[in-house]
Motif scaffolding. Structure first.
Motif, short mmCIF file in Angstrom:
data_model
loop_
_atom_site.label_atom_id
_atom_site.label_comp_id
_atom_site.label_asym_id
_atom_site.label_seq_id
_atom_site.Cartn_x
_atom_site.Cartn_y
_atom_site.Cartn_z
N LEU A 1 0.79 -1.50 0.07
CA LEU A 1 0.05 0.22 0.14
C LEU A 1 0.68 1.02 -0.19
O LEU A 1 0.45 2.44 -0.46
CB LEU A 1 -0.95 -0.06 1.30
CG LEU A 1 -2.39 -1.27 1.44
CD1 LEU A 1 -3.14 -0.97 3.11
CD2 LEU A 1 -2.45 -0.89 -0.11
N ALA A 2 2.23 1.20 0.25
CA ALA A 2 2.59 2.18 0.88
C ALA A 2 2.56 3.73 -0.05
O ALA A 2 2.19 4.13 -0.53
CB ALA A 2 4.19 2.11 0.96
N GLN A 3 2.99 2.51 -1.53
CA GLN A 3 3.64 3.18 -2.35
C GLN A 3 1.71 3.74 -3.49
O GLN A 3 2.09 4.95 -3.49
CB GLN A 3 4.19 2.51 -4.10
CG GLN A 3 4.45 3.73 -5.35
CD GLN A 3 5.12 2.51 -6.16
OE1 GLN A 3 5.28 1.85 -6.06
NE2 GLN A 3 5.59 3.15 -7.41
N GLU A 4 1.02 3.18 -3.17
CA GLU A 4 -0.32 3.69 -3.98
C GLU A 4 -0.81 4.92 -3.16
O GLU A 4 -1.87 5.80 -3.31
CB GLU A 4 -1.87 2.39 -3.64
CG GLU A 4 -1.07 1.73 -4.79
CD GLU A 4 -1.57 1.92 -5.70
OE1 GLU A 4 -2.28 3.05 -6.52
OE2 GLU A 4 -0.16 0.55 -6.83
N LEU A 5 -0.21 5.07 -1.79
CA LEU A 5 -1.05 5.65 -0.78
C LEU A 5 -0.75 7.30 -0.46
O LEU A 5 -0.52 7.85 0.43
CB LEU A 5 -1.71 4.89 0.48
CG LEU A 5 -2.00 3.73 0.46
CD1 LEU A 5 -2.62 3.13 2.00
CD2 LEU A 5 -4.03 4.12 -0.07
N GLN A 6 0.45 6.96 -1.49
CA GLN A 6 1.90 8.50 -0.99
C GLN A 6 1.11 9.59 -1.36
O GLN A 6 1.44 10.66 -0.77
CB GLN A 6 3.11 8.46 -1.91
CG GLN A 6 3.58 6.64 -1.70
CD GLN A 6 5.31 6.87 -2.17
OE1 GLN A 6 5.62 7.55 -3.50
NE2 GLN A 6 6.23 6.72 -2.47
N GLY A 7 0.15 9.93 -2.22
CA GLY A 7 -0.58 10.73 -2.61
C GLY A 7 -1.89 11.60 -1.59
O GLY A 7 -2.30 12.68 -1.94
N ILE A 8 -1.89 10.07 -0.98
CA ILE A 8 -3.43 10.50 -0.38
C ILE A 8 -2.70 10.74 0.78
O ILE A 8 -2.24 10.69 1.66
CB ILE A 8 -4.19 9.43 -0.19
CG1 ILE A 8 -4.37 8.90 -1.70
CG2 ILE A 8 -5.28 9.78 0.70
CD1 ILE A 8 -4.66 7.78 -1.27
N ARG A 9 -3.04 12.30 1.40
CA ARG A 9 -2.73 12.90 2.61
C ARG A 9 -4.35 12.13 3.90
O ARG A 9 -5.16 12.87 3.84
CB ARG A 9 -2.84 14.66 3.19
CG ARG A 9 -1.47 15.19 2.07
CD ARG A 9 -1.56 16.31 2.31
NE ARG A 9 0.10 16.60 1.54
CZ ARG A 9 0.45 17.90 1.65
NH1 ARG A 9 0.08 18.84 2.45
NH2 ARG A 9 1.46 18.21 0.56
N LEU A 10 -4.27 11.43 4.38
CA LEU A 10 -5.30 10.60 5.27
C LEU A 10 -4.76 11.48 6.20
O LEU A 10 -6.35 11.40 7.56
CB LEU A 10 -5.17 8.91 5.23
CG LEU A 10 -4.89 8.49 4.20
CD1 LEU A 10 -5.61 6.97 4.25
CD2 LEU A 10 -6.73 8.82 3.47
N GLY A 11 -3.80 11.69 7.47
CA GLY A 11 -3.56 12.87 8.10
C GLY A 11 -3.78 11.10 9.11
O GLY A 11 -4.07 9.88 9.34
N SER A 12 -3.77 11.94 11.11
CA SER A 12 -3.82 11.20 12.02
C SER A 12 -5.66 10.32 12.95
O SER A 12 -5.89 11.38 11.66
CB SER A 12 -3.49 11.87 13.17
OG SER A 12 -2.92 11.40 14.39
N LEU A 13 -5.57 9.40 12.69
CA LEU A 13 -6.86 8.96 13.53
C LEU A 13 -7.46 9.92 14.17
O LEU A 13 -8.25 9.49 14.87
CB LEU A 13 -6.88 7.46 13.36
CG LEU A 13 -6.28 6.26 12.52
CD1 LEU A 13 -6.08 5.23 13.81
CD2 LEU A 13 -7.25 6.07 11.63
N LEU A 14 -6.12 10.59 15.31
CA LEU A 14 -6.67 11.30 16.59
C LEU A 14 -6.29 12.49 16.04
O LEU A 14 -5.28 13.02 15.85
CB LEU A 14 -6.56 10.99 17.74
CG LEU A 14 -7.78 9.79 18.03
CD1 LEU A 14 -7.11 8.54 19.02
CD2 LEU A 14 -8.70 9.52 18.28
N PRO A 15 -7.44 13.59 16.65
CA PRO A 15 -6.23 15.22 16.89
C PRO A 15 -5.11 15.70 17.58
O PRO A 15 -5.50 14.32 18.34
CB PRO A 15 -7.42 16.08 17.15
CG PRO A 15 -8.63 15.43 17.41
CD PRO A 15 -8.56 13.66 16.92
N PRO A 16 -4.74 16.01 17.05
CA PRO A 16 -3.09 16.22 18.38
C PRO A 16 -3.28 17.12 19.43
O PRO A 16 -2.91 16.00 20.46
CB PRO A 16 -2.49 17.74 17.53
CG PRO A 16 -2.75 17.60 15.96
CD PRO A 16 -4.04 16.95 15.85
N LYS A 17 -4.55 17.05 19.53
CA LYS A 17 -4.33 18.08 21.22
C LYS A 17 -5.45 16.18 21.86
O LYS A 17 -4.98 16.66 23.33
CB LYS A 17 -6.23 18.87 21.19
CG LYS A 17 -6.11 19.33 22.26
CD LYS A 17 -7.75 20.04 22.95
CE LYS A 17 -7.91 20.68 24.12
NZ LYS A 17 -9.30 21.98 24.03
#
Length: 702
Positions: A343-359
């Motif tokens: 999946l690494a190469q396929e998802l490179q262009g997708i900025r999914l972000g974190s599962l939880l907000p930083p706070k």
């Protein structure tokens, strides 16, 4: 680092998605009343209602009208137009192989091509309805043809308002059937035959083209605007529904020893990774690039995963679930799911972000650190309490490789290491944060260990295994020290400060172990002065023999501590020897007497040095202590004595005027003025080396 594969393997009953993606089917959504009404009323209309009008779509002779040159030409054009639509949608029945790479709408295999058997007369409405209900997507071109004919008739004003409305309702009813069939195929893409899937994709692509075409063309006033239909958007919505169904499904088996939250994380992580790998391997080659199929599935799965965790994080989690949540959010999900080899190469262009907000992550990290430090402190104190009970109960320590061994150091090191490893498994940054906190707790534990050990030394002297447990605890110090030096790369000053309690444990243990030996040696050293140094060789031989007999008592110490213990004995022998020389009970007035004593001292010094070195002492700094004193006693010239005293003071900076006066008292032929002049040499400040060790500061002179 905990590896995700460990957790994946721990889910018995977890079905592999590969081969089924199984994006499992779910019941089709029930149509709304407004959608159902046109379909229900479809049977009321004749098949001709939705057929292209004779005036618009047939030649004049076929419609039963007199041929006319202009009308004939018009009819020919309309017929040609209708046939062109058939050619446009013939792709739905062709089994053409896909070219390499992901297809695009502009690719030849996606573009419609003619197929002879579809060039016949169009199907009736009833036949279209039956064909669509049976899943024949190749008839989609005829539904579109009807829509376009309806638009043409409305624009030309050939039919009445009521008739156009009735016809449009039938077209929309057919579209509802077509939409449900197409989305049904795309909802379970891996369960559909490749050709069926291509047909469904082509229908959606054509509908997107029609939406764009309709956006630039005005709709006749008598018709209801039905564009844009946005089927591509509906497909994306169905992907989100499938993602929710897949991730929310209950695992077949809950692994023993894992909480519900842990099991849920594992299931969702396994499912997401395997489903996305199936999308990459099996769907991407079939889907046109415009569908962005990998991105669509990844974003849908990520969004649902994140929503689930955000909801979970709002509740008060147990310690285990707090740790596991952080582990998934900061380590396993980004590294072992999104960055897995497939999946690494396929998802490179997708900025999914974190599962939880930083706070929220920072809050969970603070809770984890607090919980973990509290647990480490509790476990270490419990281990020390258990160990001290064994001492008090006179339990003999274990023997390992011929040395007494205690489990305390192993237990403490394991507790600390587990806490550190858990934090580092989350992220290296969390590992750095907990390191400082654990160092504080470890330092506190070592101070408590020292106090507990001192109490044991004081109160348990009559126990059978008293000395054995002392040796085991001294051996413990090496394990602690090695662990701290290798595991915790901290500044030397800080390390030395943390090791101070261990140094005390070792020193107090040595003092206790050597106490009886030194007591036995005390009367032997007294013989030097009692006999006025008449038999110094015989006296020293008796001292050495006594030490040699007692050395096996310390064989259970680790080798490095046996060396240190021998160094302590070496220091004691030299110190006691100097104490006897400093008693001011021997005054030699002749040069011959002084030189004879100097020879005895040199001989004794050689015996002490040889014996101690042979038995492991590395205290080479003691080698000059007695020979240099012998030289001061031997010399007769005051200036030469001054030079020797100055040299001696550089070797042993704690050599004071009092000590010098006691040695010079042996030389009964020195004038008081010479003694004073020699003593003044020590007024010169030569500076005390930082590495100097105490010798004369241990010797009190009167």
């Amino acid at each position: 680092m905990l590896k995700m594969v460990t957790f994946f393997q721990g889910l018995p009953g977890q079905q592999s998605v590969l081969g089924t993606l199984d994006f499992p089917g779910s019941p089709q959504k029930s149509r709304s009343t407004s959608e159902a009404e046109p379909e229900a009323s479809m049977s009321e209309a004749s098949s001709e209602d939705l057929m292209p009008s004779q005036e618009a779509g047939m030649a004049p002779d076929e419609a039963g009208l007199a041929p006319d040159g202009e009308e004939e030409e018009s009819a020919r054009k309309e017929k040609k137009k209708s046939k062109g639509l058939a050619n446009m949608f013939s792709v739905f029945t062709k089994g053409k192989k896909k070219k390499k790479g992901q297809p695009r709408l502009s690719d030849p295999e996606v573009q419609p091509k003619s197929r002879p058997e579809l060039d016949g007369p169009p199907l009736t409405v009833e036949e279209l309805k039956e064909a669509l209900e049976s899943g024949r997507l190749e008839t989609a071109w005829q539904v579109l043809a009807l829509e376009r004919e309806l638009e043409a008739e409305a624009a030309a004003g050939r039919r009445s308002h009521e008739e156009l409305v009735r016809q449009q309702s039938k077209v929309e009813a057919l579209y509802l059937l077509l939409r449900d069939q197409v989305l049904g195929v795309l909802r379970q893409p891996l369960e559909a035959a490749p050709e069926k899937l291509r047909q469904a994709l082509a229908v959606v692509s054509q509908q997107e083209l029609e939406d764009r075409r309709a956006a630039g063309a005005p709709v006749a006033a008598v018709l209801v605007a039905t564009r844009p239909r946005r089927w591509l958007q509906l497909w994306r919505g169905s992907v989100a529904e499938v993602a929710a169904e897949r991730l929310d499904a209950q695992p077949a088996v809950t692994p023993e020893g894992r909480s519900e939250a842990e099991t849920r994380f594992l299931h969702m992580g396994c499912t997401m990774r395997e489903d996305l790998e199936a999308v990459v391997e099996r769907l991407k080659p079939l889907f046109p690039a415009e569908f962005n199929v990998v991105h669509t599935y990844a974003e849908s799965y990520h969004a649902h995963f994140a929503a689930h965790l955000c909801t979970l994080a709002q509740f008060e989690l147990c310690e285990r679930d707090t740790y596991f949540l952080l582990l998934w959010v900061l380590n396993l999900y980004p590294n072992d799911v999104l960055n897995s080899p497939k999946l690494a190469q396929e998802l490179q262009g997708i900025r999914l972000g974190s599962l939880l907000p930083p706070k929220q992550i920072r809050l969970l990290e603070a809770v984890f650190l607090s919980n973990e430090v509290t647990n480490v402190k509790l476990l270490m104190n419990r281990a020390l309490e258990l160990e001290s009970k064994h001492w008090a109960q006179d339990v003999a320590p274990h023997s390992l490789d011929g040395h007494y061994h205690s489990e305390l150091a192993i237990d403490i090191i394991q507790i600390i290491s587990q806490g550190q490893d858990k934090a580092e498994n989350i992220t290296p940054e969390v590992g750095v944060q907990i390191k400082q906190l654990l160092l504080v707790e470890l330092a506190a534990l070592l101070r408590s260990y020292q106090r507990t050990f001192d109490e044991f030394l004081e109160k348990s002297k009559l126990l059978t295994n008293y000395r054995a447990n002392i040796i085991a605890n001294i051996n413990n110090c090496l394990s602690f020290r090695t662990f701290m030096e290798q595991k915790w790369q901290i500044p030397q000053d800080s390390l030395n400060h943390m090791l101070d309690p261990l140094k005390d444990v070792k020193a107090h243990g040595f003092d206790t172990l050597l106490q009886s030996l030194f007591s036995d040696l005390k009367p032997l050293f007294k013989k030097f002065t009692q006999t006025r140094w008449a038999t110094p060789v015989e006296t020293l031989e008796e001292i050495i023999t006594t030490v040699a007999i007692r050395l096996p008592e310390f064989s259970e110490l680790k080798d490095c501590f046996q060396e240190e213990l021998m160094e302590a004995i070496h220091l004691h022998l030299v110190k006691e020897y100097i104490i006897r020389l400093s008693k001011r009970r021997l005054i030699l007035k002749t040069e011959e007497q002084q030189q004879q004593l100097a020879r005895h001292i040199l001989a004794n010094a050689e015996v002490i040095q040889h014996f101690c070195s042979q038995n492991g002492s590395t205290a080479t700094w003691l080698h000059q202590a007695l020979p240099r004193l012998a030289e001061i006693i031997h010399l007769q010239d005051s200036n030469a004595i001054k030079i020797e005293v100055a040299t001696y003071a550089t070797l042993y900076p704690d050599f004071s005027k009092g000590h010098l006066s006691a040695i010079l008292a042996i030389k009964g032929n020195l004038l008081s003025s010479e003694v004073k002049s020699i003593r003044n040499i020590l007024d010169i400040n030569t500076g005390v080396p930082e590495t100097s060790r105490p010798l004369f500061s241990l010797i009190k002179v009167g």
